[in-house]
Scaffold this motif. Sequence first.
Motif, PDB file in Angstrom:
ATOM      1  N   CYS A 157       0.867  -1.183   0.000  1.00 54.29           N
ATOM      2  CA  CYS A 157       0.000   0.000   0.000  1.00 54.29           C
ATOM      3  C   CYS A 157       0.899   1.228   0.000  1.00 54.29           C
ATOM      4  O   CYS A 157       2.031   1.178   0.470  1.00 54.29           O
ATOM      5  CB  CYS A 157      -0.868   0.039   1.253  1.00 54.29           C
ATOM      6  SG  CYS A 157      -2.188  -1.170   1.334  1.00 54.29           S
ATOM      7  N   PRO A 158       0.421   2.352  -0.511  1.00 52.08           N
ATOM      8  CA  PRO A 158       1.178   3.600  -0.421  1.00 52.08           C
ATOM      9  C   PRO A 158       0.902   4.294   0.914  1.00 52.08           C
ATOM     10  O   PRO A 158       0.169   3.774   1.769  1.00 52.08           O
ATOM     11  CB  PRO A 158       0.624   4.406  -1.592  1.00 52.08           C
ATOM     12  CG  PRO A 158      -0.810   3.990  -1.640  1.00 52.08           C
ATOM     13  CD  PRO A 158      -0.837   2.538  -1.252  1.00 52.08           C
ATOM     14  N   TRP A 159       1.458   5.469   1.055  1.00 56.37           N
ATOM     15  CA  TRP A 159       1.205   6.316   2.222  1.00 56.37           C
ATOM     16  C   TRP A 159       0.041   7.239   1.874  1.00 56.37           C
ATOM     17  O   TRP A 159       0.150   8.106   1.016  1.00 56.37           O
ATOM     18  CB  TRP A 159       2.454   7.132   2.565  1.00 56.37           C
ATOM     19  CG  TRP A 159       2.360   7.843   3.879  1.00 56.37           C
ATOM     20  CD1 TRP A 159       1.852   9.085   4.101  1.00 56.37           C
ATOM     21  CD2 TRP A 159       2.790   7.347   5.147  1.00 56.37           C
ATOM     22  NE1 TRP A 159       1.926   9.400   5.435  1.00 56.37           N
ATOM     23  CE2 TRP A 159       2.507   8.352   6.102  1.00 56.37           C
ATOM     24  CE3 TRP A 159       3.382   6.156   5.563  1.00 56.37           C
ATOM     25  CZ2 TRP A 159       2.803   8.194   7.452  1.00 56.37           C
ATOM     26  CZ3 TRP A 159       3.669   6.006   6.906  1.00 56.37           C
ATOM     27  CH2 TRP A 159       3.387   7.001   7.829  1.00 56.37           C
ATOM     28  N   PHE A 160      -1.095   7.018   2.506  1.00 48.10           N
ATOM     29  CA  PHE A 160      -2.320   7.728   2.140  1.00 48.10           C
ATOM     30  C   PHE A 160      -2.357   9.128   2.751  1.00 48.10           C
ATOM     31  O   PHE A 160      -2.067   9.315   3.934  1.00 48.10           O
ATOM     32  CB  PHE A 160      -3.548   6.943   2.614  1.00 48.10           C
ATOM     33  CG  PHE A 160      -3.652   5.569   2.016  1.00 48.10           C
ATOM     34  CD1 PHE A 160      -4.055   5.390   0.699  1.00 48.10           C
ATOM     35  CD2 PHE A 160      -3.330   4.436   2.766  1.00 48.10           C
ATOM     36  CE1 PHE A 160      -4.138   4.125   0.144  1.00 48.10           C
ATOM     37  CE2 PHE A 160      -3.414   3.170   2.220  1.00 48.10           C
ATOM     38  CZ  PHE A 160      -3.824   3.010   0.907  1.00 48.10           C
ATOM     39  N   THR A 161      -2.758  10.108   1.938  1.00 49.11           N
ATOM     40  CA  THR A 161      -2.987  11.461   2.428  1.00 49.11           C
ATOM     41  C   THR A 161      -4.396  11.890   2.045  1.00 49.11           C
ATOM     42  O   THR A 161      -4.935  11.442   1.027  1.00 49.11           O
ATOM     43  CB  THR A 161      -1.972  12.465   1.846  1.00 49.11           C
ATOM     44  OG1 THR A 161      -2.134  12.532   0.414  1.00 49.11           O
ATOM     45  CG2 THR A 161      -0.544  12.034   2.159  1.00 49.11           C
ATOM     46  N   ALA A 162      -4.991  12.744   2.864  1.00 48.14           N
ATOM     47  CA  ALA A 162      -6.384  13.146   2.654  1.00 48.14           C
ATOM     48  C   ALA A 162      -6.458  14.477   1.927  1.00 48.14           C
ATOM     49  O   ALA A 162      -5.787  15.441   2.310  1.00 48.14           O
ATOM     50  CB  ALA A 162      -7.109  13.236   3.990  1.00 48.14           C
ATOM     51  N   ARG A 163      -7.276  14.516   0.887  1.00 48.33           N
ATOM     52  CA  ARG A 163      -7.462  15.736   0.103  1.00 48.33           C
ATOM     53  C   ARG A 163      -8.694  16.489   0.602  1.00 48.33           C
ATOM     54  O   ARG A 163      -9.718  15.896   0.933  1.00 48.33           O
ATOM     55  CB  ARG A 163      -7.632  15.375  -1.370  1.00 48.33           C
ATOM     56  CG  ARG A 163      -7.846  16.568  -2.296  1.00 48.33           C
ATOM     57  CD  ARG A 163      -7.954  16.141  -3.759  1.00 48.33           C
ATOM     58  NE  ARG A 163      -9.159  15.363  -4.018  1.00 48.33           N
ATOM     59  CZ  ARG A 163      -9.167  14.058  -4.253  1.00 48.33           C
ATOM     60  NH1 ARG A 163      -8.041  13.372  -4.253  1.00 48.33           N
ATOM     61  NH2 ARG A 163     -10.293  13.425  -4.486  1.00 48.33           N
ATOM     62  N   GLY A 166     -10.173  18.417   6.829  1.00 48.33           N
ATOM     63  CA  GLY A 166      -9.715  19.181   7.971  1.00 48.33           C
ATOM     64  C   GLY A 166      -8.648  18.457   8.773  1.00 48.33           C
ATOM     65  O   GLY A 166      -8.245  17.332   8.456  1.00 48.33           O
ATOM     66  N   PHE A 167      -8.230  19.096   9.846  1.00 50.72           N
ATOM     67  CA  PHE A 167      -7.136  18.578  10.665  1.00 50.72           C
ATOM     68  C   PHE A 167      -7.469  17.196  11.231  1.00 50.72           C
ATOM     69  O   PHE A 167      -6.603  16.309  11.259  1.00 50.72           O
ATOM     70  CB  PHE A 167      -6.845  19.557  11.808  1.00 50.72           C
ATOM     71  CG  PHE A 167      -5.864  19.014  12.813  1.00 50.72           C
ATOM     72  CD1 PHE A 167      -4.500  19.015  12.535  1.00 50.72           C
ATOM     73  CD2 PHE A 167      -6.312  18.476  14.019  1.00 50.72           C
ATOM     74  CE1 PHE A 167      -3.596  18.500  13.454  1.00 50.72           C
ATOM     75  CE2 PHE A 167      -5.412  17.957  14.935  1.00 50.72           C
ATOM     76  CZ  PHE A 167      -4.041  17.971  14.651  1.00 50.72           C
ATOM     77  N   ILE A 168      -8.693  16.987  11.683  1.00 54.64           N
ATOM     78  CA  ILE A 168      -9.037  15.714  12.323  1.00 54.64           C
ATOM     79  C   ILE A 168      -8.900  14.560  11.342  1.00 54.64           C
ATOM     80  O   ILE A 168      -8.305  13.528  11.665  1.00 54.64           O
ATOM     81  CB  ILE A 168     -10.468  15.781  12.911  1.00 54.64           C
ATOM     82  CG1 ILE A 168     -10.527  16.787  14.051  1.00 54.64           C
ATOM     83  CG2 ILE A 168     -10.903  14.394  13.407  1.00 54.64           C
ATOM     84  CD1 ILE A 168     -11.914  16.983  14.630  1.00 54.64           C
ATOM     85  N   THR A 179      -5.844  10.904  -1.532  1.00 56.00           N
ATOM     86  CA  THR A 179      -7.142  10.253  -1.623  1.00 56.00           C
ATOM     87  C   THR A 179      -8.232  11.201  -1.126  1.00 56.00           C
ATOM     88  O   THR A 179      -7.952  12.244  -0.542  1.00 56.00           O
ATOM     89  CB  THR A 179      -7.168   8.956  -0.792  1.00 56.00           C
ATOM     90  OG1 THR A 179      -7.103   9.295   0.604  1.00 56.00           O
ATOM     91  CG2 THR A 179      -5.992   8.059  -1.136  1.00 56.00           C
ATOM     92  N   SER A 180      -9.450  10.802  -1.351  1.00 55.67           N
ATOM     93  CA  SER A 180     -10.588  11.621  -0.948  1.00 55.67           C
ATOM     94  C   SER A 180     -11.058  11.252   0.449  1.00 55.67           C
ATOM     95  O   SER A 180     -11.110  10.074   0.804  1.00 55.67           O
ATOM     96  CB  SER A 180     -11.739  11.444  -1.943  1.00 55.67           C
ATOM     97  OG  SER A 180     -12.914  12.046  -1.458  1.00 55.67           O
ATOM     98  N   GLY A 181     -11.413  12.264   1.217  1.00 53.62           N
ATOM     99  CA  GLY A 181     -11.992  12.023   2.539  1.00 53.62           C
ATOM    100  C   GLY A 181     -13.509  12.024   2.508  1.00 53.62           C
ATOM    101  O   GLY A 181     -14.159  12.250   3.518  1.00 53.62           O
ATOM    102  N   ARG A 182     -14.101  11.731   1.334  1.00 55.01           N
ATOM    103  CA  ARG A 182     -15.559  11.874   1.197  1.00 55.01           C
ATOM    104  C   ARG A 182     -16.345  10.924   2.082  1.00 55.01           C
ATOM    105  O   ARG A 182     -17.475  11.212   2.465  1.00 55.01           O
ATOM    106  CB  ARG A 182     -15.993  11.713  -0.260  1.00 55.01           C
ATOM    107  CG  ARG A 182     -15.676  10.380  -0.911  1.00 55.01           C
ATOM    108  CD  ARG A 182     -16.356  10.275  -2.276  1.00 55.01           C
ATOM    109  NE  ARG A 182     -15.790   9.233  -3.100  1.00 55.01           N
ATOM    110  CZ  ARG A 182     -16.426   8.658  -4.099  1.00 55.01           C
ATOM    111  NH1 ARG A 182     -17.660   9.029  -4.404  1.00 55.01           N
ATOM    112  NH2 ARG A 182     -15.841   7.729  -4.828  1.00 55.01           N
TER     113      ARG A 182
END
Length: 242
Positions: free
Chosen positions: A112-118, A121-123, A195-198
């Motif tokens: 898996c890659p290192w996931f980041t949220a697009r 917010g901070f939480i 990635t999306s935080g939807r």
Amino acid sequence: MSALPSISVVIPTLNEGTRVGGLLDALKSQSYPAAEIFVCDGDSVDETGQMARERGALVLDCERGTSRQRNQGARHATGELLVFLDADDTPPPRFLEGVAKSYRRFPFAVACPWFTARDSGFIVRAIYVGFNLAFFLSQSTIRTGSGVCLICPREKFLRCGGFHEGMHLGEDIRLIRQLSPRYGFHRHLLIPLETSGRRFKNDGIWRLMGFYLLISPLTMLGLWKPLQKLHYKAAPYSLDEK
């Protein structure tokens, strides 16, 4: 130095016409291009197929179900490595190059890659950091990850039978444990993927986190049958989705 492995990208979709274009544009801009990109569509009623074809993707008409769609794409693929992405992922320009170089340096059975949220917010960003740390620290023990992006050699994926098509929850973690340690190492790569935080936005942060905490003991113990009795609203492309 050996050549970099060829990569096939597999994207399951259902009514993702407003999102899949961004992903495909990002894939077209990669420093190391994919050998082929499959959009495995589960009978969308919007412009998903049109958007994908206009951007040069190979569109496969599939029976709905994330695992079925991914498996069908994998069966058509020719690349040495399979990269399974979600339609709302946005890989940075050197993402596929980083994946290919990581595999050449230290071949893995699944990663898996290192996931980041697009646009989160901070939480939510902090939650993603927590998930990444858990995935990274459990590479050689519990072996867990996320189907938001899974990477594995095509030959080993097909040999293990691929994603379990009767599961709507936990099929990604089950696949990781089918592949590792039997076919090699599981790795959590330090390669970022936006990635999306939807899901957090749609279902609520604490409600979704509560659900993840509820299912954690079942996934850790590999209790797949009781896991399937739980309704997972955020499961992509299930038969009861919107």
